[in-house]
Scaffold this motif. Structure first.
Motif, PDB file in Angstrom:
ATOM      1  N   ASP A   1       0.958  -1.217   0.004  1.00  0.00           N
ATOM      2  CA  ASP A   1      -0.137   0.078   0.086  1.00  0.00           C
ATOM      3  C   ASP A   1       0.996   1.355   0.001  1.00  0.00           C
ATOM      4  OD1 ASP A   1      -2.775  -1.259   0.497  1.00  0.00           O
ATOM      5  OD2 ASP A   1      -2.661  -0.843   2.124  1.00  0.00           O
ATOM      6  N   GLU A   2       2.241   1.113   0.796  1.00  0.00           N
ATOM      7  CA  GLU A   2       2.677   2.837   1.374  1.00  0.00           C
ATOM      8  C   GLU A   2       4.035   2.921  -0.022  1.00  0.00           C
ATOM      9  OE1 GLU A   2       1.118   5.219   2.555  1.00  0.00           O
ATOM     10  OE2 GLU A   2      -0.846   3.713   3.282  1.00  0.00           O
ATOM     11  N   GLY A   3       4.638   1.559  -0.214  1.00  0.00           N
ATOM     12  CA  GLY A   3       5.721   0.996  -0.391  1.00  0.00           C
ATOM     13  C   GLY A   3       6.273   1.488  -2.300  1.00  0.00           C
ATOM     14  N   THR A   4       6.975   0.878  -2.042  1.00  0.00           N
ATOM     15  CA  THR A   4       7.391   0.405  -4.240  1.00  0.00           C
ATOM     16  C   THR A   4       8.672  -1.305  -3.716  1.00  0.00           C
ATOM     17  OG1 THR A   4       8.336   1.639  -6.548  1.00  0.00           O
ATOM     18  CG2 THR A   4       9.084   1.999  -3.975  1.00  0.00           C
ATOM     19  N   VAL A   5       7.927  -1.215  -5.389  1.00  0.00           N
ATOM     20  CA  VAL A   5       8.923  -3.068  -5.810  1.00  0.00           C
ATOM     21  C   VAL A   5       9.753  -2.470  -7.097  1.00  0.00           C
ATOM     22  CG1 VAL A   5       8.769  -4.920  -5.936  1.00  0.00           C
ATOM     23  CG2 VAL A   5       7.121  -4.121  -4.141  1.00  0.00           C
ATOM     24  N   ILE A   6      10.695  -3.269  -6.330  1.00  0.00           N
ATOM     25  CA  ILE A   6      11.581  -2.667  -7.717  1.00  0.00           C
ATOM     26  C   ILE A   6      12.266  -3.787  -8.460  1.00  0.00           C
ATOM     27  CG2 ILE A   6      13.481  -1.215  -9.062  1.00  0.00           C
ATOM     28  CD1 ILE A   6      12.922   0.676  -7.558  1.00  0.00           C
ATOM     29  N   ALA A   7      12.187  -4.566  -9.721  1.00  0.00           N
ATOM     30  CA  ALA A   7      12.928  -5.867 -10.127  1.00  0.00           C
ATOM     31  C   ALA A   7      14.243  -5.280 -10.929  1.00  0.00           C
ATOM     32  CB  ALA A   7      12.114  -6.521 -10.408  1.00  0.00           C
ATOM     33  N   TYR A   8      14.738  -6.072 -10.714  1.00  0.00           N
ATOM     34  CA  TYR A   8      15.927  -6.471 -11.834  1.00  0.00           C
ATOM     35  C   TYR A   8      16.173  -7.888 -12.008  1.00  0.00           C
ATOM     36  CZ  TYR A   8      17.598  -1.938 -10.270  1.00  0.00           C
ATOM     37  OH  TYR A   8      17.328  -0.107  -8.976  1.00  0.00           O
ATOM     38  N   ILE A   9      16.427  -8.368 -14.047  1.00  0.00           N
ATOM     39  CA  ILE A   9      16.864  -9.076 -14.064  1.00  0.00           C
ATOM     40  C   ILE A   9      18.703  -9.485 -14.284  1.00  0.00           C
ATOM     41  CG2 ILE A   9      16.461  -8.632 -16.462  1.00  0.00           C
ATOM     42  CD1 ILE A   9      15.232 -11.994 -16.964  1.00  0.00           C
ATOM     43  N   GLU A  10      19.096 -10.497 -14.059  1.00  0.00           N
ATOM     44  CA  GLU A  10      20.650 -10.634 -13.896  1.00  0.00           C
ATOM     45  C   GLU A  10      20.686 -11.211 -15.547  1.00  0.00           C
ATOM     46  OE1 GLU A  10      23.570 -13.218 -11.987  1.00  0.00           O
ATOM     47  OE2 GLU A  10      22.610 -11.694 -10.412  1.00  0.00           O
ATOM     48  N   THR A  11      21.103  -9.911 -16.525  1.00  0.00           N
ATOM     49  CA  THR A  11      21.047 -11.085 -17.452  1.00  0.00           C
ATOM     50  C   THR A  11      22.901 -10.728 -18.482  1.00  0.00           C
ATOM     51  OG1 THR A  11      21.760  -8.503 -18.562  1.00  0.00           O
ATOM     52  CG2 THR A  11      20.071  -9.000 -19.054  1.00  0.00           C
ATOM     53  N   ASP A  12      24.027 -11.280 -16.768  1.00  0.00           N
ATOM     54  CA  ASP A  12      25.037 -12.194 -17.360  1.00  0.00           C
ATOM     55  C   ASP A  12      25.512 -11.758 -16.136  1.00  0.00           C
ATOM     56  OD1 ASP A  12      27.190 -13.207 -18.205  1.00  0.00           O
ATOM     57  OD2 ASP A  12      28.070 -11.877 -19.734  1.00  0.00           O
ATOM     58  N   THR A  13      26.475 -12.413 -15.769  1.00  0.00           N
ATOM     59  CA  THR A  13      26.944 -11.835 -14.088  1.00  0.00           C
ATOM     60  C   THR A  13      27.642 -10.168 -14.061  1.00  0.00           C
ATOM     61  OG1 THR A  13      28.049 -14.590 -14.605  1.00  0.00           O
ATOM     62  CG2 THR A  13      28.947 -13.333 -12.394  1.00  0.00           C
ATOM     63  N   GLY A  14      27.542 -10.225 -12.575  1.00  0.00           N
ATOM     64  CA  GLY A  14      27.695  -8.877 -12.436  1.00  0.00           C
ATOM     65  C   GLY A  14      26.873  -7.853 -13.264  1.00  0.00           C
ATOM     66  N   ILE A  15      25.720  -7.994 -14.369  1.00  0.00           N
ATOM     67  CA  ILE A  15      25.412  -7.402 -14.566  1.00  0.00           C
ATOM     68  C   ILE A  15      23.775  -7.705 -14.829  1.00  0.00           C
ATOM     69  CG2 ILE A  15      24.556  -6.246 -17.341  1.00  0.00           C
ATOM     70  CD1 ILE A  15      27.213  -7.243 -18.219  1.00  0.00           C
ATOM     71  N   LYS A  16      22.718  -6.785 -13.977  1.00  0.00           N
ATOM     72  CA  LYS A  16      21.481  -5.872 -13.754  1.00  0.00           C
ATOM     73  C   LYS A  16      20.899  -4.983 -14.711  1.00  0.00           C
ATOM     74  CE  LYS A  16      21.754  -7.283  -9.174  1.00  0.00           C
ATOM     75  NZ  LYS A  16      22.353  -6.376  -7.329  1.00  0.00           N
ATOM     76  N   ASN A  17      19.557  -5.444 -15.617  1.00  0.00           N
ATOM     77  CA  ASN A  17      18.415  -4.394 -15.709  1.00  0.00           C
ATOM     78  C   ASN A  17      17.555  -4.463 -15.194  1.00  0.00           C
ATOM     79  OD1 ASN A  17      20.047  -3.584 -18.999  1.00  0.00           O
ATOM     80  ND2 ASN A  17      20.414  -5.308 -18.597  1.00  0.00           N
ATOM     81  N   GLY A  18      16.934  -3.602 -15.349  1.00  0.00           N
ATOM     82  CA  GLY A  18      15.868  -3.195 -14.477  1.00  0.00           C
ATOM     83  C   GLY A  18      14.613  -3.669 -15.688  1.00  0.00           C
ATOM     84  N   MET A  19      13.871  -4.258 -15.321  1.00  0.00           N
ATOM     85  CA  MET A  19      12.658  -4.211 -15.832  1.00  0.00           C
ATOM     86  C   MET A  19      10.806  -3.791 -16.124  1.00  0.00           C
ATOM     87  SD  MET A  19      11.990  -8.476 -14.863  1.00  0.00           S
ATOM     88  CE  MET A  19      11.356  -8.229 -13.343  1.00  0.00           C
ATOM     89  N   PRO A  20      10.034  -3.473 -17.212  1.00  0.00           N
ATOM     90  CA  PRO A  20      10.806  -4.341 -18.385  1.00  0.00           C
ATOM     91  C   PRO A  20      11.574  -4.373 -18.712  1.00  0.00           C
ATOM     92  CG  PRO A  20       9.070  -3.253 -18.009  1.00  0.00           C
ATOM     93  CD  PRO A  20       9.673  -2.522 -17.083  1.00  0.00           C
TER      94      PRO A  20
END
Length: 150
Positions: A76-95
């Motif tokens: 209700d009051e917060g936020t959710v952020i998700a990343y996918i790990e596309t390679d070792t040590g590399i993250k990309n935000g979703m979508p």
């Protein structure tokens, strides 16, 4: 003469910066602190479920994972952020939208692959969709990183 004037000007600048502090304004309302929590979730190949039939129009893959830290208050009051790990040590935000191409005996073929997510209290769902709906082959394991903030 120039050196004397430059020294006098520099001294004036330093002296001019000193002085008493001005009055403080009224105190504002107490603010909220920020809390955060991170979690890594691995979706195994066996966790992916197919919605629809293989290669059927509008078919896609999804995987549900429990996330007990995603409370009603965070929802209700917060936020959710998700990343996918596309390679070792590399993250990309979703979508994450990836344009892909391949080649076989019939020639070249093209598609777009999209990773996305949604959530509800206590649960997060990951999606993998293909623009050509070629869903006969189950996706590989994927690693996701979740950030909850409230």
């Amino acid at each position: 003469m120039k050196k004397a004037l430059l020294s006098l000007f520099a001294a004036f600048l330093f002296i001019a910066c000193e002085g008493p502090m001005g009055p403080e304004g009224p105190q504002g309302e107490p603010g909220y602190g920020t809390n955060w929590y991170t979690k890594t979730i691995v979706v195994a190949q066996s966790d992916w479920k197919l919605m629809g039939e293989p290669n059927e129009l509008n078919s896609y893959y999804y995987a549900d994972k429990p996330l007990k830290e995603l409370t009603k208050f965070v929802y209700d009051e917060g936020t959710v952020i998700a990343y996918i790990e596309t390679d070792t040590g590399i993250k990309n935000g979703m979508p994450l939208v990836l344009h892909k191409a391949g080649k076989d005996d019939l020639g070249e073929f093209f598609w777009t692959q999209t990773f996305d997510f949604d959530f509800q209290t206590g649960n997060i769902r990951f999606y993998l969709t293909y623009s050509d709906f070629s869903t006969k082959i189950k996706p590989d394991a994927e690693t996701f990183h979740i950030v909850l903030m409230w």
